[in-house]
Design a protein around this motif. Structure first.
Motif, PDB file in Angstrom:
ATOM      1  N   ALA A  24      -3.592  -5.414 -10.550  1.00  0.00           N
ATOM      2  CA  ALA A  24      -4.379  -4.492  -9.717  1.00  0.00           C
ATOM      3  C   ALA A  24      -4.298  -3.064 -10.220  1.00  0.00           C
ATOM      4  CB  ALA A  24      -3.904  -4.565  -8.266  1.00  0.00           C
ATOM      5  N   ASN A  25      -3.195  -2.705 -10.878  1.00  0.00           N
ATOM      6  CA  ASN A  25      -3.039  -1.339 -11.374  1.00  0.00           C
ATOM      7  C   ASN A  25      -3.444  -1.195 -12.835  1.00  0.00           C
ATOM      8  OD1 ASN A  25      -1.005  -2.786 -12.546  1.00  0.00           O
ATOM      9  ND2 ASN A  25       0.658  -1.368 -12.010  1.00  0.00           N
ATOM     10  N   SER A  26      -4.223  -2.151 -13.337  1.00  0.00           N
ATOM     11  CA  SER A  26      -4.654  -2.091 -14.729  1.00  0.00           C
ATOM     12  C   SER A  26      -5.451  -0.817 -14.996  1.00  0.00           C
ATOM     13  CB  SER A  26      -5.517  -3.311 -15.077  1.00  0.00           C
ATOM     14  OG  SER A  26      -6.071  -3.176 -16.370  1.00  0.00           O
ATOM     15  N   ALA A  27      -5.159  -0.182 -16.123  1.00  0.00           N
ATOM     16  CA  ALA A  27      -5.864   1.055 -16.487  1.00  0.00           C
ATOM     17  C   ALA A  27      -7.255   0.770 -17.051  1.00  0.00           C
ATOM     18  CB  ALA A  27      -5.038   1.833 -17.518  1.00  0.00           C
ATOM     19  N   LEU A  28      -7.546  -0.500 -17.322  1.00  0.00           N
ATOM     20  CA  LEU A  28      -8.845  -0.866 -17.894  1.00  0.00           C
ATOM     21  C   LEU A  28      -9.879  -1.002 -16.777  1.00  0.00           C
ATOM     22  CD1 LEU A  28      -7.653  -3.608 -20.421  1.00  0.00           C
ATOM     23  CD2 LEU A  28      -7.946  -1.157 -20.819  1.00  0.00           C
ATOM     24  N   SER A  29     -10.952  -0.227 -16.866  1.00  0.00           N
ATOM     25  CA  SER A  29     -11.983  -0.259 -15.821  1.00  0.00           C
ATOM     26  C   SER A  29     -12.686  -1.611 -15.809  1.00  0.00           C
ATOM     27  CB  SER A  29     -13.007   0.854 -16.054  1.00  0.00           C
ATOM     28  OG  SER A  29     -13.667   0.669 -17.292  1.00  0.00           O
ATOM     29  N   ASP A  30     -13.112  -2.018 -14.620  1.00  0.00           N
ATOM     30  CA  ASP A  30     -13.810  -3.292 -14.476  1.00  0.00           C
ATOM     31  C   ASP A  30     -15.314  -3.069 -14.650  1.00  0.00           C
ATOM     32  OD1 ASP A  30     -15.195  -5.577 -13.022  1.00  0.00           O
ATOM     33  OD2 ASP A  30     -13.106  -6.248 -13.015  1.00  0.00           O
ATOM     34  N   PRO A  31     -15.982  -3.864 -15.481  1.00  0.00           N
ATOM     35  CA  PRO A  31     -17.429  -3.679 -15.711  1.00  0.00           C
ATOM     36  C   PRO A  31     -18.273  -3.854 -14.457  1.00  0.00           C
ATOM     37  CG  PRO A  31     -16.457  -5.134 -17.364  1.00  0.00           C
ATOM     38  CD  PRO A  31     -15.421  -4.942 -16.313  1.00  0.00           C
ATOM     39  N   TYR A  32     -17.710  -4.548 -13.450  1.00  0.00           N
ATOM     40  CA  TYR A  32     -18.495  -4.835 -12.248  1.00  0.00           C
ATOM     41  C   TYR A  32     -18.232  -3.858 -11.112  1.00  0.00           C
ATOM     42  CZ  TYR A  32     -18.897  -9.284 -14.744  1.00  0.00           C
ATOM     43  OH  TYR A  32     -19.120 -10.243 -15.685  1.00  0.00           O
ATOM     44  N   ASP A  33     -17.447  -2.812 -11.357  1.00  0.00           N
ATOM     45  CA  ASP A  33     -17.233  -1.816 -10.313  1.00  0.00           C
ATOM     46  C   ASP A  33     -18.578  -1.293  -9.809  1.00  0.00           C
ATOM     47  OD1 ASP A  33     -14.518  -1.982 -10.337  1.00  0.00           O
ATOM     48  OD2 ASP A  33     -14.174  -0.187 -11.535  1.00  0.00           O
ATOM     49  N   GLY A  34     -18.788  -1.389  -8.514  1.00  0.00           N
ATOM     50  CA  GLY A  34     -20.032  -0.895  -7.930  1.00  0.00           C
ATOM     51  C   GLY A  34     -21.171  -1.881  -7.963  1.00  0.00           C
ATOM     52  N   LEU A  35     -20.967  -3.081  -8.546  1.00  0.00           N
ATOM     53  CA  LEU A  35     -22.053  -4.053  -8.664  1.00  0.00           C
ATOM     54  C   LEU A  35     -21.901  -5.239  -7.711  1.00  0.00           C
ATOM     55  CD1 LEU A  35     -22.613  -4.239 -12.538  1.00  0.00           C
ATOM     56  CD2 LEU A  35     -23.883  -2.929 -10.844  1.00  0.00           C
ATOM     57  N   ILE A  36     -20.808  -5.268  -6.924  1.00  0.00           N
ATOM     58  CA  ILE A  36     -20.626  -6.366  -5.987  1.00  0.00           C
ATOM     59  C   ILE A  36     -21.720  -6.308  -4.925  1.00  0.00           C
ATOM     60  CG2 ILE A  36     -19.077  -7.448  -4.318  1.00  0.00           C
ATOM     61  CD1 ILE A  36     -18.094  -7.653  -7.169  1.00  0.00           C
ATOM     62  N   GLU A  37     -22.396  -7.420  -4.708  1.00  0.00           N
ATOM     63  CA  GLU A  37     -23.545  -7.475  -3.813  1.00  0.00           C
ATOM     64  C   GLU A  37     -23.131  -7.203  -2.370  1.00  0.00           C
ATOM     65  OE1 GLU A  37     -25.620 -11.247  -3.647  1.00  0.00           O
ATOM     66  OE2 GLU A  37     -27.460 -10.195  -4.211  1.00  0.00           O
ATOM     67  N   GLY A  38     -23.934  -6.423  -1.663  1.00  0.00           N
ATOM     68  CA  GLY A  38     -23.699  -6.169  -0.258  1.00  0.00           C
ATOM     69  C   GLY A  38     -22.709  -5.063   0.029  1.00  0.00           C
ATOM     70  N   VAL A  39     -22.142  -4.449  -1.011  1.00  0.00           N
ATOM     71  CA  VAL A  39     -21.186  -3.360  -0.821  1.00  0.00           C
ATOM     72  C   VAL A  39     -21.927  -2.042  -0.930  1.00  0.00           C
ATOM     73  CG1 VAL A  39     -19.109  -2.247  -1.700  1.00  0.00           C
ATOM     74  CG2 VAL A  39     -19.299  -4.732  -1.723  1.00  0.00           C
ATOM     75  N   THR A  40     -21.803  -1.199   0.063  1.00  0.00           N
ATOM     76  CA  THR A  40     -22.550   0.066   0.072  1.00  0.00           C
ATOM     77  C   THR A  40     -21.712   1.246  -0.373  1.00  0.00           C
ATOM     78  OG1 THR A  40     -22.007   0.366   2.409  1.00  0.00           O
ATOM     79  CG2 THR A  40     -24.086  -0.732   1.892  1.00  0.00           C
ATOM     80  N   SER A  41     -20.396   1.155  -0.282  1.00  0.00           N
ATOM     81  CA  SER A  41     -19.545   2.278  -0.691  1.00  0.00           C
ATOM     82  C   SER A  41     -19.599   2.440  -2.196  1.00  0.00           C
ATOM     83  CB  SER A  41     -18.094   2.029  -0.258  1.00  0.00           C
ATOM     84  OG  SER A  41     -17.249   3.020  -0.808  1.00  0.00           O
ATOM     85  N   LEU A  42     -19.857   3.662  -2.646  1.00  0.00           N
ATOM     86  CA  LEU A  42     -20.021   3.893  -4.076  1.00  0.00           C
ATOM     87  C   LEU A  42     -18.691   3.886  -4.813  1.00  0.00           C
ATOM     88  CD1 LEU A  42     -22.734   6.693  -4.049  1.00  0.00           C
ATOM     89  CD2 LEU A  42     -23.013   4.215  -4.145  1.00  0.00           C
ATOM     90  N   GLN A  43     -17.595   4.093  -4.103  1.00  0.00           N
ATOM     91  CA  GLN A  43     -16.301   4.194  -4.774  1.00  0.00           C
ATOM     92  C   GLN A  43     -15.505   2.887  -4.724  1.00  0.00           C
ATOM     93  OE1 GLN A  43     -15.510   6.729  -6.560  1.00  0.00           O
ATOM     94  NE2 GLN A  43     -17.318   7.887  -6.002  1.00  0.00           N
ATOM     95  N   LEU A  44     -16.028   1.854  -4.057  1.00  0.00           N
ATOM     96  CA  LEU A  44     -15.275   0.621  -3.891  1.00  0.00           C
ATOM     97  C   LEU A  44     -15.182  -0.125  -5.213  1.00  0.00           C
ATOM     98  CD1 LEU A  44     -13.758  -0.931  -1.793  1.00  0.00           C
ATOM     99  CD2 LEU A  44     -15.853  -2.163  -1.229  1.00  0.00           C
ATOM    100  N   GLU A  45     -13.969  -0.351  -5.682  1.00  0.00           N
ATOM    101  CA  GLU A  45     -13.757  -0.964  -6.975  1.00  0.00           C
ATOM    102  C   GLU A  45     -13.277  -2.403  -6.831  1.00  0.00           C
ATOM    103  OE1 GLU A  45     -11.032   1.460  -9.104  1.00  0.00           O
ATOM    104  OE2 GLU A  45     -12.305   3.249  -9.060  1.00  0.00           O
ATOM    105  N   VAL A  46     -13.431  -3.166  -7.906  1.00  0.00           N
ATOM    106  CA  VAL A  46     -12.877  -4.507  -7.964  1.00  0.00           C
ATOM    107  C   VAL A  46     -11.357  -4.380  -8.074  1.00  0.00           C
ATOM    108  CG1 VAL A  46     -12.741  -6.608  -9.336  1.00  0.00           C
ATOM    109  CG2 VAL A  46     -14.953  -5.449  -9.026  1.00  0.00           C
ATOM    110  N   HIS A  47     -10.609  -5.138  -7.248  1.00  0.00           N
ATOM    111  CA  HIS A  47      -9.156  -5.003  -7.232  1.00  0.00           C
ATOM    112  C   HIS A  47      -8.427  -6.221  -7.785  1.00  0.00           C
ATOM    113  CE1 HIS A  47      -8.845  -1.113  -5.325  1.00  0.00           C
ATOM    114  NE2 HIS A  47      -9.760  -1.480  -4.445  1.00  0.00           N
TER     115      HIS A  47
END
Length: 520
Positions: free
Chosen positions: A92-115
């Motif tokens: 969960a604390n990986s420094a590597l960004s997830d390519p799908y951050d912000g692309l999860i369907e139905g999520v409206t928060s712009l800052q919500l990341e894949v954990h």
């Protein structure tokens, strides 16, 4: 009987292998089954193509994800997964960004990341084929996942890919009488020299037509509105044809100076006219044994049409100023946004040339008739601009998606590409250099585009009422005279300034003024 909780789901996926399903449905069932086996928020199947990963099917991700092309060097998590022979899970604390951050369907928060994220490389016939990825928004979602189960799922995924591709290969052999396994990878997109995106019924029908006509040497007349991708269709036909190893030479007939059309098409010899300092090969000779693409063929003047017809009839041409004739073997693809049948009735296009060009007429559907293809294309352009601007993520919010789907797109795919580019630039301007933020594209740029269209409509409304009842070409020309004259006056008859405002080349504007009998 087995007591394993995932046995029935696995059995169902194995049973699907024996069914004759479309690729879209086959992968839909596969990803749905995977989410039942391993609860998560999103799962994706990506195929490796050179330096990119291409999404073939997604479940739980935004629809525009299918249009994206992920450059591996831009996404270190993908690179780590591709380099690993075994399934991997990122902390969960990986420094590597997830390519799908912000692309999860139905999520409206712009800052919500894949954990929570895990995935595995897929190998097909001993070669690295792509990736299977699973993502969850809640931390520790995959704490109890059995990696042996994930490896089993990976093997089943490869088997599904194998079955799907074999079925499509056999269908292609029956339909085209030749093996197309190399040109077919999977079904959501069919790629040609450039990206070819679409899964709407009009585009699937068009793709079938392209595959059919590419196996012949018939002359094709490609018709459609400005910006629908007529040149891309021509490239596709050539690439799938027997002439694919030979050149395709494109000629923009609208941009040919009238006094140089013959030289451009057929070539000239030294001294044929002032400035002809050496022999020159024309476009027909350059395309010999290949394909000649005549773009905007409806713009050719009548005298040039007669000379073109002679070459199409006999295959013989004569360089300007030469005595010897040259034989060429060229397949002709022509494109126009004009109604050539009506142009023939109005005496502006030769009937014999029209019939020679329209052996196989092909109409390209406008973007407004392609439904959710708009979002696929938007995703493709978003990913291009995300990489170009160095943004971490770039996505469409629900309002922007609705705006794109509801707009009429008079400029078609080209207009969509420009709208996305402008919107991405505005997002970049608002987010500054903060490449770690997840940004959302608003619909404001669409509203600006619609305002521009309304301004154009207001100008059209100024056309005199006396034009009612006249043919379309006359109305069009009179409107152009009225509007261009107005803009010339606004710029004190400065041709360059007027051309810049109208978004056209100065030389093209000068030729248009000449055709309209207007003094420049």
């Amino acid at each position: 009987m087995t007591s394993l909780p995932w046995f029935n789901s696995i059995s169902s996926l194995v049973d699907d292998l024996a069914l004759e399903l479309s690729p879209v449905e086959r992968y839909r069932r596969l990803l749905l089954g995977i989410r039942k086996l391993i609860p998560c928020d999103a799962v994706a199947l990506l195929r490796l193509e050179s330096d990119y990963l291409v999404p073939l099917a997604v479940n739980g991700l935004s629809k525009d994800t299918l249009g994206r092309r992920f450059l591996i060097d831009d996404h270190p998590r993908f690179k780590v997964l591709l380099d690993s022979p075994n399934p991997m899970r990122f902390p969960a604390n990986s420094a590597l960004s997830d390519p799908y951050d912000g692309l999860i369907e139905g999520v409206t928060s712009l800052q919500l990341e894949v954990h929570d994220c895990m995935g595995c490389a897929l190998f097909y016939h001993g070669k690295l084929w792509g990736l299977l990825t699973l993502d969850a928004l809640m931390q520790d979602s995959f704490n109890h996942v059995d990696f042996d189960l994930l490896q089993l799922i990976a093997s089943l995924t490869v088997a599904t890919v194998n079955v799907g591709e074999r079925i499509e290969q056999l269908r292609g052999q029956a339909r085209l009488a030749q093996e197309q396994a190399e040109s077919y990878r999977l079904a959501i997109t069919h790629q040609t020299a450039r990206e070819w995106l679409g899964q709407s019924e009009p585009m699937l029908n068009l793709q079938k037509e392209i595959e059919l006509v590419s196996q012949s040497d018939l002359t094709v007349l490609i018709m459609g509105e400005t910006g629908v991708g007529k040149e891309l269709v021509a490239q596709s036909i050539h690439r799938l044809s027997q002439r694919a190893k030979k050149p395709i030479v494109a000629v923009n007939c609208a941009a040919l100076p009238e006094n140089l059309i013959e030289s451009e098409l057929f070539g000239h010899v030294k001294g044929a006219f002032s400035g002809a300092v050496s022999d020159r090969m024309g476009k027909f000779e350059q395309a010999n044994n290949g394909t000649l693409f005549l773009d905007e063929v409806g713009e050719l003047p009548l005298i040039a049409q007669a000379k073109l017809l002679r070459v199409l009839q006999s295959g013989q041409l004569q360089r300007l100023g030469a005595e010897k004739e040259i034989h060429v073997d060229v397949r002709i693809l022509a494109a126009t946004n004009r109604d050539l049948a009506n142009e023939v009735k109005q005496g502006r296009f030769r009937a014999d040339l029209y019939h020679r060009l329209s052996v196989y007429p092909m109409l390209i559907p406008p973007l407004r008739e392609r439904g959710h293809d708009i979002l696929l294309l938007a995703g493709y352009f978003l990913e291009q601009n995300r990489a170009r601007l160095g943004l971490r993520a770039l996505r469409l919010d629900p309002l922007a998606q609705s705006a794109l789907l509801n707009y009429t797109w008079p400029g078609n795919v080209r207009e969509l590409e420009h709208v996305i580019a402008r919107a991405a630039l505005k997002v970049f301007g608002h987010s500054g250099a903060d490449k770690q933020s997840i940004v959302s594209m608003s619909a404001i740029d669409m509203q600006l585009t619609e305002s521009n269209i309304e301004d154009t409509q207001n100008s059209i409304d100024k056309v005199p009422l006396a034009l009612k009842g006249q043919d379309l070409r006359t109305i069009q020309d009179d409107f152009l005279r009225h509007y261009i004259s107005e803009r010339l006056d606004a710029h004190q008859n400065n041709l360059s300034a007027t051309a810049r405002e109208l978004g056209v080349n100065r030389a093209n504007l000068a030729r248009l003024l000449k055709r309209l009998n207007m003094r420049s």
